[in-house]
Design a protein around this motif. Structure first.
Motif, PDB file in Angstrom:
ATOM      1  N   GLY A  72       0.854  -1.184   0.000  1.00 54.53           N
ATOM      2  CA  GLY A  72       0.000   0.000   0.000  1.00 54.53           C
ATOM      3  C   GLY A  72       0.885   1.226   0.000  1.00 54.53           C
ATOM      4  N   PHE A  73       0.372   2.322  -0.591  1.00 56.30           N
ATOM      5  CA  PHE A  73       1.162   3.542  -0.725  1.00 56.30           C
ATOM      6  C   PHE A  73       0.437   4.664   0.015  1.00 56.30           C
ATOM      7  N   PRO A  74       1.162   5.619   0.611  1.00 60.93           N
ATOM      8  CA  PRO A  74       0.473   6.731   1.282  1.00 60.93           C
ATOM      9  C   PRO A  74      -0.439   7.449   0.284  1.00 60.93           C
ATOM     10  N   ARG A  75      -1.619   7.808   0.707  1.00 60.44           N
ATOM     11  CA  ARG A  75      -2.595   8.336  -0.240  1.00 60.44           C
ATOM     12  C   ARG A  75      -2.711   9.851  -0.177  1.00 60.44           C
ATOM     13  N   ILE A  76      -2.114  10.449   0.841  1.00 60.67           N
ATOM     14  CA  ILE A  76      -2.383  11.856   1.104  1.00 60.67           C
ATOM     15  C   ILE A  76      -1.689  12.785   0.107  1.00 60.67           C
ATOM     16  N   GLY A  77      -0.612  12.279  -0.537  1.00 64.96           N
ATOM     17  CA  GLY A  77       0.126  13.099  -1.506  1.00 64.96           C
ATOM     18  C   GLY A  77       1.335  13.745  -0.854  1.00 64.96           C
ATOM     19  N   ALA A  78       2.419  13.885  -1.641  1.00 65.78           N
ATOM     20  CA  ALA A  78       3.675  14.405  -1.094  1.00 65.78           C
ATOM     21  C   ALA A  78       3.492  15.815  -0.537  1.00 65.78           C
ATOM     22  N   GLN A  79       2.587  16.570  -1.111  1.00 66.38           N
ATOM     23  CA  GLN A  79       2.316  17.935  -0.622  1.00 66.38           C
ATOM     24  C   GLN A  79       0.932  17.989   0.044  1.00 66.38           C
ATOM     25  N   ARG A  80       0.457  16.913   0.514  1.00 68.61           N
ATOM     26  CA  ARG A  80      -0.860  16.783   1.146  1.00 68.61           C
ATOM     27  C   ARG A  80      -1.997  17.241   0.218  1.00 68.61           C
ATOM     28  N   GLU A  81      -1.861  16.912  -1.076  1.00 66.13           N
ATOM     29  CA  GLU A  81      -2.864  17.338  -2.053  1.00 66.13           C
ATOM     30  C   GLU A  81      -4.266  16.833  -1.679  1.00 66.13           C
ATOM     31  N   LEU A  82      -4.336  15.589  -1.202  1.00 64.60           N
ATOM     32  CA  LEU A  82      -5.652  15.028  -0.900  1.00 64.60           C
ATOM     33  C   LEU A  82      -6.303  15.774   0.255  1.00 64.60           C
ATOM     34  N   LYS A  83      -5.495  16.104   1.245  1.00 66.99           N
ATOM     35  CA  LYS A  83      -6.024  16.863   2.388  1.00 66.99           C
ATOM     36  C   LYS A  83      -6.683  18.162   1.897  1.00 66.99           C
ATOM     37  N   PHE A  84      -5.954  18.902   1.070  1.00 66.07           N
ATOM     38  CA  PHE A  84      -6.487  20.203   0.658  1.00 66.07           C
ATOM     39  C   PHE A  84      -7.704  20.036  -0.251  1.00 66.07           C
ATOM     40  N   ALA A  85      -7.673  18.999  -1.100  1.00 65.58           N
ATOM     41  CA  ALA A  85      -8.823  18.761  -1.977  1.00 65.58           C
ATOM     42  C   ALA A  85     -10.054  18.396  -1.148  1.00 65.58           C
ATOM     43  N   LEU A  86      -9.857  17.575  -0.138  1.00 63.36           N
ATOM     44  CA  LEU A  86     -10.984  17.177   0.713  1.00 63.36           C
ATOM     45  C   LEU A  86     -11.549  18.393   1.447  1.00 63.36           C
ATOM     46  N   GLU A  87     -10.647  19.169   2.042  1.00 62.82           N
ATOM     47  CA  GLU A  87     -11.133  20.273   2.866  1.00 62.82           C
ATOM     48  C   GLU A  87     -11.830  21.334   2.030  1.00 62.82           C
TER      49      GLU A  87
END
Ligand code: GLN
Ligand code: ZN
Length: 762
Positions: free
Chosen positions: A8-23
């Motif tokens: 499994g690979f970290p899903r959040i993104g190297a620059q936390r792209e997923l976090k910002f997209a979610l928020e």
């Protein structure tokens, strides 16, 4: 040919792209299409990063949580979430966080309970079971991601390996809401798993990774039997199953695991190295063994030569049947070290984040298949980094090792027992019955956070920063005096985080810029990196606390984070036992305790918020952990004079299994979270005859609600039925840093009034 693969690979993104997209989606600033687009981009990037592996995980990506994803795949939402209008995404986020989009969701519900994923700091959404739970298969997410992987990421047929949570672990992670036996649902679940596997095979999957990490925990006979039932049913299905276990050793599950009718088995060889030989012996000769040889839980570079030393004989024995992988999903480490441009060069060369771990995996595969010569240069480079870490004076400080070697039991013992100390402290501190205090932090206002940021970025001078912090401290002190609290705190304005604050000032710690790890949903933490022997060059808190004390005649409580909590919330060394690092931390914080005392601070609180969460996965290992953890606390705290009062704080409410150890810490006062449990949790303190003072929280700081005087009086009366009033304190559940002054002032006014009422009635 040994194969290499990833779990499994970290899903959040190297620059936390997923976090910002979610928020931004939750805030209503972007649409579901935008969110899906970011998610797809991330998945593609991750597959690309992994495409040279023989097998690449698919379905490990998640918009929020992999357990919730599995619940959706099994068509299983909590009752309260069923039948509500909205898209599938709305449903999903409603279960995850109570509502789908900020303010715009008319159908908000209570969010699913969250709990820690095994012994990691990742939190999953707990599936809720009742007697009438029914499952229906919804394979869309997995099938879509599988076809995406095949279409967009250029993976070979069969290279994509879907990852799912196995049926037994899924049931084990769930919670029965009505006392139903969770295992009774297994029969219903298995046909869905069979159908899912068939559909994945139909869509081109040759292997499916089926995660059953509970196999590294202690299982009762029923749960062991469930594994037999489940896998004897699933063996009829087409894709080959790689049964993945991780986070520990198999111990008495070893034989069971080796004999389950699956095509392959993955084991954690970082935590379970000693078992590998036995597994190789036990494993039936048609089965694949996937060896988790790279640490998926920590950030250190792998010693490739040393790993090859023990892998090569296994490769010789198993040939094609050997696969190599990280120990577990890389979800628990940061994404990419190349972004870390500010890290000290020495230390940087010792580290490997997810991307670097995949490179190591590649090298291991090459060395096993073509010989070490094929990667001679890389091996030499790796060896140089390993040697540099092993010998570095930045890691090894003889004075610290010597100090730890000289620790004696006397170091951890107070001069007299609690009753004698308590009498002296009473005379010295002259506190009333039901003394009032708070847990340490006061609201971290926008101004405070801005000042800290500016100072860190160099746009605010040290002098200006100091005066802004002093102003915040003075404000907190004046407020507390006006409220009439008995024991004051300085308010922790200077602290961004209770661990980072100390890590930054200790020798042996460093910090990454982007070393984010998903904690839950869009929430990430950036654990400090404990890389070397720990020492404390300078006092860390004395100036702030003595400044605060200078402003008032009331006793000022010094505020520290304890060694166990600092350890548990950091990436720690793998070249010595955790207990050793913990003892070093204990000696460093002990110096701070003694300096505070010497500076005239009579009450010192040492927070151990994370003591309980450090408990090992296996109950059989708890006592050993508790022993060294308690020892470290005692070394930290107990060098003080008997007149000095030691407090500790723990922000949770489960003490049943650990009460004996809590008592052994021998803190004069412990403050704990209790307001929501209606003081019932004090029963365990009562039954154990806990001898020292207790501050059971009467104000739930997790909500903006302001408790009334009556509510708090009632709670304290319930407390007094269990603990003698002379040993009770009145305080909130935890620190107030996330609250507003507008909430805190009235709540604490009520709390002080409650204490007066209790005294008057006593
Ligand atoms: N002293 C800390 C505070 O008040 C304790 C925080 C915690 O227990 N998590 O913020
Ligand atoms: Zn707390």
């Amino acid at each position: 040919m040994a194969l290499i693969h990833n779990l499994g690979f970290p899903r959040i993104g190297a620059q936390r792209e997923l976090k910002f997209a979610l928020e931004s989606f939750w805030a209503g600033r972007t649409t579901d299409t935008d969110l899906e687009a970011t998610a797809l981009t991330l998945r593609q990037q991750h597959w690309l990063t992994q495409h040279t592996l023989d097998l690449v995980p698919v379905g490990d990506f998640s918009l929020y949580d992999q357990v919730l994803d599995m619940s959706i795949t099994l068509g299983h939402l909590p009752k309260r979430a069923q039948g509500l209008p909205g898209s599938e995404l709305d449903q999903y986020f409603r279960v995850a966080r109570g509502r789908s989009v900020q303010g715009q969701d008319q159908h908000s519900i209570q969010a699913g309970e969250m709990t820690k994923w095994f012994d990691t700091n990742y939190h999953y959404i707990v599936p809720e079971m009742t007697a009438d739970t029914r499952f229906t298969l919804n394979p869309t997410r997995l099938l879509n991601q599988l076809s995406e992987a095949q279409a967009h990421a250029d993976l070979q047929p069969g290279q994509a390996k879907p990852v799912i949570i196995g049926p037994v672990t899924y049931l084990w992670l769930s919670k029965s809401k009505d006392g139903t036996d969770r295992l009774a649902l297994l029969d219903q679940l298995l046909p869905l798993y069979s159908a899912l596997l068939e559909q994945l095979a139909e869509a081109g999957a040759q292997w499916v990774q089926i995660d059953e990490p509970i196999l590294t925990t202690e299982l009762s006979a029923e749960w062991k039997q469930a594994f037999e039932t489940a896998y004897h049913t699933l063996k009829a299905n087409r894709p080959q199953l790689l049964l993945a276990t991780y986070f520990g050793t198999l111990q008495d599950n070893l034989q069971l695991v080796c004999n389950l009718p699956v095509a392959g088995l993955h084991v954690d060889a970082v935590r379970g190295r000693d078992e590998i030989t036995r597994i190789v012996d036990w494993l039936p000769s048609h089965k694949i063994l996937s060896v988790g040889a790279i640490d998926g839980r920590n950030i250190w570079k792998t010693d490739l030569n040393a790993t090859l030393d023990w892998l090569e004989p296994i490769a010789a024995k198993l040939g094609e049947r050997l696969w190599v992988a990280p120990s577990c999903s890389l979800l628990h480490v940061p994404v990419d070290l190349t972004s870390e441009t500010a890290l000290d060069q020495d230390i940087r060369q010792w580290l490997a984040f997810a991307c670097q771990k995949l490179e190591e995996l590649q090298l291991l595969g090459q060395a096993l298949n073509q010989g070490r010569d094929a990667i001679a240069e890389a091996l030499a480079e790796n060896q140089a980094a390993i040697d540099s870490r092993r010998q570095s004076p930045r890691v090894h400080n003889p004075a610290v090792k010597q100090a730890v070697a000289e620790i004696t039991p006397a170091l951890g013992a107070r001069q007299q027992a609690y009753p004698e100390r308590a009498a002296q402290q009473g005379e010295h501190l002259k506190l009333p019955l039901y003394p009032t205090t708070t847990i340490g932090s006061f609201p971290q206002t926008a101004d405070i956070r801005q000042a800290r940021r500016d100072y860190k970025q160099g746009t605010l001078s040290k002098a200006d920063y100091t005066s802004l912090m002093q102003a915040a401290i003075e404000h907190a002190v004046r407020e507390q005096e006006a409220l009439g609290l008995d024991v004051l705190v300085h308010g922790e304005a200077e602290r961004n985080d209770m661990v980072e604050y100390f890590g930054e000032q200790l020798e042996g710690y460093t910090f990454s810029q982007f070393g984010w790890v998903q904690s839950y949903g869009s929430r990430c933490v950036k654990p400090p990196i404990l890389f070397g022997d720990i020492s404390r060059p300078n006092a860390m808190t004395v100036d702030w606390i003595t400044y605060a004390q200078s402003l008032t005649d009331k006793p000022m409580k010094g505020m520290l984070t304890g060694p166990v909590t600092i350890l548990n919330w950091s990436f720690v060394r793998d070249d010595q036992p955790r207990s050793e690092s913990c003892r070093q931390l204990a000696l460093a914080i002990r110096q701070e305790v003694l300096d505070l005392e010497a500076a005239g601070v009579n009450i010192i609180q040492i927070d151990e918020a994370a003591l309980r969460e450090g408990l090992p996965l296996r109950q059989s290992e708890w006592q050993q952990y508790l022993d060294w953890a308690v020892d470290a606390f005692r070394i930290t705290a107990n060098g003080v004079r008997d007149t000095t009062q030691i407090h500790t704080h723990m922000c949770y409410s489960e003490f049943n299994d650990i009460i004996e150890s809590i008592a052994q810490m021998d803190a004069d006062v412990i403050t704990i979270e209790t307001s929501r449990s209606d003081m019932e949790l004090l029963d365990v303190f009562k039954d154990f005859a806990y001898p020292n003072e207790i501050g059971p929280g009467v104000y739930d700081i997790h909500t903006p609600n302001i408790p009334s005087v009556e509510q708090m009086v009632q709670l304290m009366q319930k407390a007094a039925e269990r603990i003698p009033a002379e040993r009770l304190w009145v305080n909130p559940d935890c620190g107030l840093k996330t609250r507003q002054w507008a909430e805190v002032t009235p709540a604490l006014t009520h709390m002080v009034q409650a204490a007066s009422a209790l005294r008057a009635a006593a």
